[in-house]
Design an enzyme around this catalytic site. Structure first.
Site, PDB file in Angstrom:
ATOM      1  N   THR A 174       0.840  -1.214   0.000  1.00 22.49           N
ATOM      2  CA  THR A 174       0.000   0.000   0.000  1.00 22.49           C
ATOM      3  C   THR A 174       0.872   1.261   0.000  1.00 22.49           C
ATOM      4  OG1 THR A 174      -0.237  -0.193   2.408  1.00 22.49           O
ATOM      5  CG2 THR A 174      -2.066  -1.002   1.066  1.00 22.49           C
ATOM      6  N   PRO A 217      -3.558   0.005  -3.852  1.00 26.14           N
ATOM      7  CA  PRO A 217      -4.538  -0.218  -2.771  1.00 26.14           C
ATOM      8  C   PRO A 217      -4.716  -1.702  -2.453  1.00 26.14           C
ATOM      9  CG  PRO A 217      -5.643   0.482  -4.803  1.00 26.14           C
ATOM     10  CD  PRO A 217      -4.169   0.534  -5.074  1.00 26.14           C
ATOM     11  N   ASP A 218      -5.004  -2.009  -1.172  1.00 32.57           N
ATOM     12  CA  ASP A 218      -5.302  -3.398  -0.809  1.00 32.57           C
ATOM     13  C   ASP A 218      -6.789  -3.655  -1.049  1.00 32.57           C
ATOM     14  OD1 ASP A 218      -6.511  -2.127   1.341  1.00 32.57           O
ATOM     15  OD2 ASP A 218      -5.139  -2.881   2.854  1.00 32.57           O
ATOM     16  N   ARG A 229      -9.010  -5.141   1.627  1.00 29.36           N
ATOM     17  CA  ARG A 229      -9.856  -5.073   2.828  1.00 29.36           C
ATOM     18  C   ARG A 229      -9.428  -4.035   3.848  1.00 29.36           C
ATOM     19  NH1 ARG A 229      -9.082  -9.934   1.009  1.00 29.36           N
ATOM     20  NH2 ARG A 229     -10.875 -11.139   0.301  1.00 29.36           N
ATOM     21  N   GLN A 257       0.871 -13.381  -1.602  1.00 31.04           N
ATOM     22  CA  GLN A 257      -0.433 -13.384  -2.271  1.00 31.04           C
ATOM     23  C   GLN A 257      -0.468 -12.254  -3.286  1.00 31.04           C
ATOM     24  OE1 GLN A 257      -3.594 -14.009   1.101  1.00 31.04           O
ATOM     25  NE2 GLN A 257      -1.733 -13.249   2.004  1.00 31.04           N
ATOM     26  N   ILE A 299       0.392  -9.757  -6.466  1.00 29.48           N
ATOM     27  CA  ILE A 299       0.494 -10.013  -7.898  1.00 29.48           C
ATOM     28  C   ILE A 299       1.261  -8.892  -8.565  1.00 29.48           C
ATOM     29  CG2 ILE A 299      -1.577 -11.432  -8.075  1.00 29.48           C
ATOM     30  CD1 ILE A 299      -3.242  -9.018  -8.209  1.00 29.48           C
ATOM     31  N   ASP A 300       1.954  -8.092  -7.729  1.00 34.41           N
ATOM     32  CA  ASP A 300       2.590  -6.874  -8.254  1.00 34.41           C
ATOM     33  C   ASP A 300       4.066  -7.043  -8.592  1.00 34.41           C
ATOM     34  OD1 ASP A 300       3.865  -6.848  -5.699  1.00 34.41           O
ATOM     35  OD2 ASP A 300       2.342  -5.519  -4.855  1.00 34.41           O
ATOM     36  N   HIS A 351      -0.827 -16.400  -5.895  1.00 34.92           N
ATOM     37  CA  HIS A 351      -1.951 -15.886  -6.686  1.00 34.92           C
ATOM     38  C   HIS A 351      -1.521 -15.401  -8.062  1.00 34.92           C
ATOM     39  CE1 HIS A 351      -4.474 -15.193  -2.767  1.00 34.92           C
ATOM     40  NE2 HIS A 351      -4.447 -16.446  -3.146  1.00 34.92           N
ATOM     41  N   CYS A 355      -6.707 -14.850 -32.199  1.00 32.14           N
ATOM     42  CA  CYS A 355      -8.132 -15.211 -32.338  1.00 32.14           C
ATOM     43  C   CYS A 355      -9.087 -14.137 -31.816  1.00 32.14           C
ATOM     44  CB  CYS A 355      -8.393 -16.539 -31.634  1.00 32.14           C
ATOM     45  SG  CYS A 355      -8.449 -16.380 -29.840  1.00 32.14           S
ATOM     46  N   SER A 414      -4.591  -9.766   5.669  1.00 29.93           N
ATOM     47  CA  SER A 414      -5.732  -9.959   6.565  1.00 29.93           C
ATOM     48  C   SER A 414      -5.881 -11.435   6.937  1.00 29.93           C
ATOM     49  CB  SER A 414      -7.018  -9.455   5.893  1.00 29.93           C
ATOM     50  OG  SER A 414      -7.261 -10.180   4.698  1.00 29.93           O
ATOM     51  N   ASN A 449       0.625  -6.303  10.993  1.00 29.95           N
ATOM     52  CA  ASN A 449      -0.534  -5.915  10.188  1.00 29.95           C
ATOM     53  C   ASN A 449      -1.272  -4.781  10.898  1.00 29.95           C
ATOM     54  OD1 ASN A 449      -2.006  -6.736   7.705  1.00 29.95           O
ATOM     55  ND2 ASN A 449      -3.717  -6.860   9.114  1.00 29.95           N
TER      56      ASN A 449
HETATM   57  P1  CNA Z   1      -6.229  -7.754   2.221  1.00 32.57           P
HETATM   58  O1  CNA Z   1      -7.277  -8.733   2.577  1.00 32.57           O
HETATM   59  O2  CNA Z   1      -6.611  -6.525   1.456  1.00 32.57           O
HETATM   60  O3  CNA Z   1      -5.504  -7.335   3.594  1.00 32.57           O
HETATM   61  C1  CNA Z   1      -4.490  -6.383   3.644  1.00 32.57           C
HETATM   62  C2  CNA Z   1      -4.196  -6.115   5.100  1.00 32.57           C
HETATM   63  O4  CNA Z   1      -3.044  -5.271   5.163  1.00 32.57           O
HETATM   64  C3  CNA Z   1      -5.328  -5.393   5.833  1.00 32.57           C
HETATM   65  O5  CNA Z   1      -5.627  -6.093   7.026  1.00 32.57           O
HETATM   66  C4  CNA Z   1      -4.758  -3.998   6.122  1.00 32.57           C
HETATM   67  O6  CNA Z   1      -5.181  -3.469   7.360  1.00 32.57           O
HETATM   68  C5  CNA Z   1      -3.272  -4.263   6.142  1.00 32.57           C
HETATM   69  N1  CNA Z   1      -2.453  -3.124   5.731  1.00 32.57           N
HETATM   70  C6  CNA Z   1      -2.628  -2.286   4.680  1.00 32.57           C
HETATM   71  N2  CNA Z   1      -1.604  -1.433   4.559  1.00 32.57           N
HETATM   72  C7  CNA Z   1      -0.745  -1.721   5.593  1.00 32.57           C
HETATM   73  C8  CNA Z   1       0.500  -1.185   6.007  1.00 32.57           C
HETATM   74  N3  CNA Z   1       1.097  -0.197   5.341  1.00 32.57           N
HETATM   75  N4  CNA Z   1       1.099  -1.704   7.108  1.00 32.57           N
HETATM   76  C9  CNA Z   1       0.496  -2.728   7.801  1.00 32.57           C
HETATM   77  N5  CNA Z   1      -0.676  -3.281   7.433  1.00 32.57           N
HETATM   78  C10 CNA Z   1      -1.280  -2.793   6.333  1.00 32.57           C
HETATM   79  O7  CNA Z   1      -5.051  -8.425   1.393  1.00 32.57           O
HETATM   80  P2  CNA Z   1      -4.507  -9.904   1.471  1.00 32.57           P
HETATM   81  O8  CNA Z   1      -3.236  -9.876   0.716  1.00 32.57           O
HETATM   82  O9  CNA Z   1      -4.544 -10.453   2.824  1.00 32.57           O
HETATM   83  O10 CNA Z   1      -5.614 -10.680   0.615  1.00 32.57           O
HETATM   84  C11 CNA Z   1      -5.260 -11.458  -0.402  1.00 32.57           C
HETATM   85  C12 CNA Z   1      -5.677 -10.902  -1.770  1.00 32.57           C
HETATM   86  C13 CNA Z   1      -5.366  -9.451  -1.994  1.00 32.57           C
HETATM   87  C14 CNA Z   1      -4.855 -11.599  -2.781  1.00 32.57           C
HETATM   88  O11 CNA Z   1      -5.703 -12.273  -3.637  1.00 32.57           O
HETATM   89  C15 CNA Z   1      -4.054 -10.532  -3.533  1.00 32.57           C
HETATM   90  O12 CNA Z   1      -3.850 -10.907  -4.849  1.00 32.57           O
HETATM   91  C16 CNA Z   1      -4.911  -9.338  -3.436  1.00 32.57           C
HETATM   92  N6  CNA Z   1      -4.297  -8.024  -3.691  1.00 32.57           N
HETATM   93  C17 CNA Z   1      -2.988  -7.888  -4.037  1.00 32.57           C
HETATM   94  C18 CNA Z   1      -2.473  -6.623  -4.268  1.00 32.57           C
HETATM   95  C19 CNA Z   1      -1.012  -6.491  -4.670  1.00 32.57           C
HETATM   96  O13 CNA Z   1      -0.488  -7.343  -5.371  1.00 32.57           O
HETATM   97  N7  CNA Z   1      -0.332  -5.433  -4.219  1.00 32.57           N
HETATM   98  C20 CNA Z   1      -3.279  -5.497  -4.135  1.00 32.57           C
HETATM   99  C21 CNA Z   1      -4.635  -5.682  -3.794  1.00 32.57           C
HETATM  100  C22 CNA Z   1      -5.139  -6.951  -3.568  1.00 32.57           C
END
Ligand code: CNA
Length: 246
Positions: free
Chosen positions: A29, A34-35, A37, A104, A106-107, A122, A158, A195, A218
């Site tokens: 992030t 952006p994430d 959740r 997880q 994909i970046d 992923h 195609c 998360s 987290n």
């Molecule tokens: P999620 O479920 O979005 O959880 C992210 C967690 O990180 C949340 O609990 C936030 O509170 C926490 N968080 C956010 N920023 C910070 C920070 N700077 N410091 C500490 N904590 C922070 O994402 P997960 O990865 O758990 O879920 C898996 C999904 C999200 C996968 O399928 C990914 O492919 C997918 N995803 C990936 C990206 C990426 O590649 N950057 C972006 C968005 C979603």
């Protein structure tokens, strides 16, 4: 409490010999991606139909909906640079303590940071494939520019829609067995910015051995906090800065 946890974390880092990191969107992030959740996550946006947009069956019928969403994000993925969190994991590898990153994400930012053993459960945006004939296309400026305009990139053979080689809901994850083996070899498992709510990856911390120290960094609580030796509810970059390893 935070300081105590940090001290213990730093002390434990210096004693661990086989660290495995399990990362999620929260480590990226601070790179502007952006994430899902978190408080500013994609699922909080009113214009997006939640998890449906990432279901493979929905994509096959409505690829344009995914690309409409992704058009204003494609540059943040294409141009992102590793955060301090990514550089911290590279440093831990350089000093011989970190053996594997299970991500997880994909970046591709762990590879950009220089980590060499990365399991992308992923998938990633580095390749696309045609959902009609299967032809594979590496991510290119041509594909990015089509997506940037809000259009669906199509196969030159195609004309089928291209799908990023990213695991959508309803598709099998990659490398789960190898990830599980690494988790069981670890003397420290650090979960960063996840998360821990997306399955099957979310089961991985439950496979640690009695000799594994679980560390969770987290911003928000997770279902595994009660099983972790150290829990730091803070920004990842703030934590890793304080370890003075960077
Ligand atoms: P999620 O479920 O979005 O959880 C992210 C967690 O990180 C949340 O609990 C936030 O509170 C926490 N968080 C956010 N920023 C910070 C920070 N700077 N410091 C500490 N904590 C922070 O994402 P997960 O990865 O758990 O879920 C898996 C999904 C999200 C996968 O399928 C990914 O492919 C997918 N995803 C990936 C990206 C990426 O590649 N950057 C972006 C968005 C979603």
């Amino acid at each position: 409490m935070l300081l105590e946890g940090l001290d213990l974390f730093m002390d434990s880092l210096s004693k661990s010999k086989y660290i495995v990191a399990l990362t999620g969107a929260g480590i990226s992030t601070n790179a502007g991606i952006p994430d899902f959740r978190g408080p500013n996550g994609i699922y909080k946006r009113k214009d997006i139909p939640g998890e449906k947009i990432f279901e493979v069956s929905y994509f096959q019928q409505n690829p344009a909906d995914f690309y409409k969403l992704f058009s204003d994000m494609v540059d943040s993925y294409a141009n992102a640079v590793p955060t301090k969190g990514h550089l911290f994991l590279k440093k831990l590898e350089d000093i011989g303590r970190l053996k594997t990153v299970i991500t997880q994400n994909i970046d591709g930012l762990h590879q950009k940071a220089g980590n060499t053993n990365v399991i992308e459960v992923h998938g990633s945006f580095s390749n696309f494939y045609c959902i009609s004939c299967g032809k594979v296309f590496p991510m290119s400026e041509k594909i990015v520019s089509v997506i940037r305009k809000g259009n669906v990139p199509v196969c030159d053979a195609c004309k089928g829609a291209l799908k990023p080689d990213v695991v959508f809901f309803g598709e099998p994850v990659h490398g789960l067995e190898k990830a599980l083996t690494e988790v069981q070899r670890a003397d420290m498992l650090i979960a960063l910015g996840t998360s821990l709510s997306v399955y099957p990856v979310a089961t991985l911390p439950s496979y640690i051995t009695d000799n594994t120290m679980l560390v969770i960094i987290n911003a928000e609580p997770t279902q595994y906090d009660h099983r972790a030796k150290i829990v730091l509810h803070e920004d990842i970059d703030l934590i890793v800065e304080r370890t003075k390893l960077l």
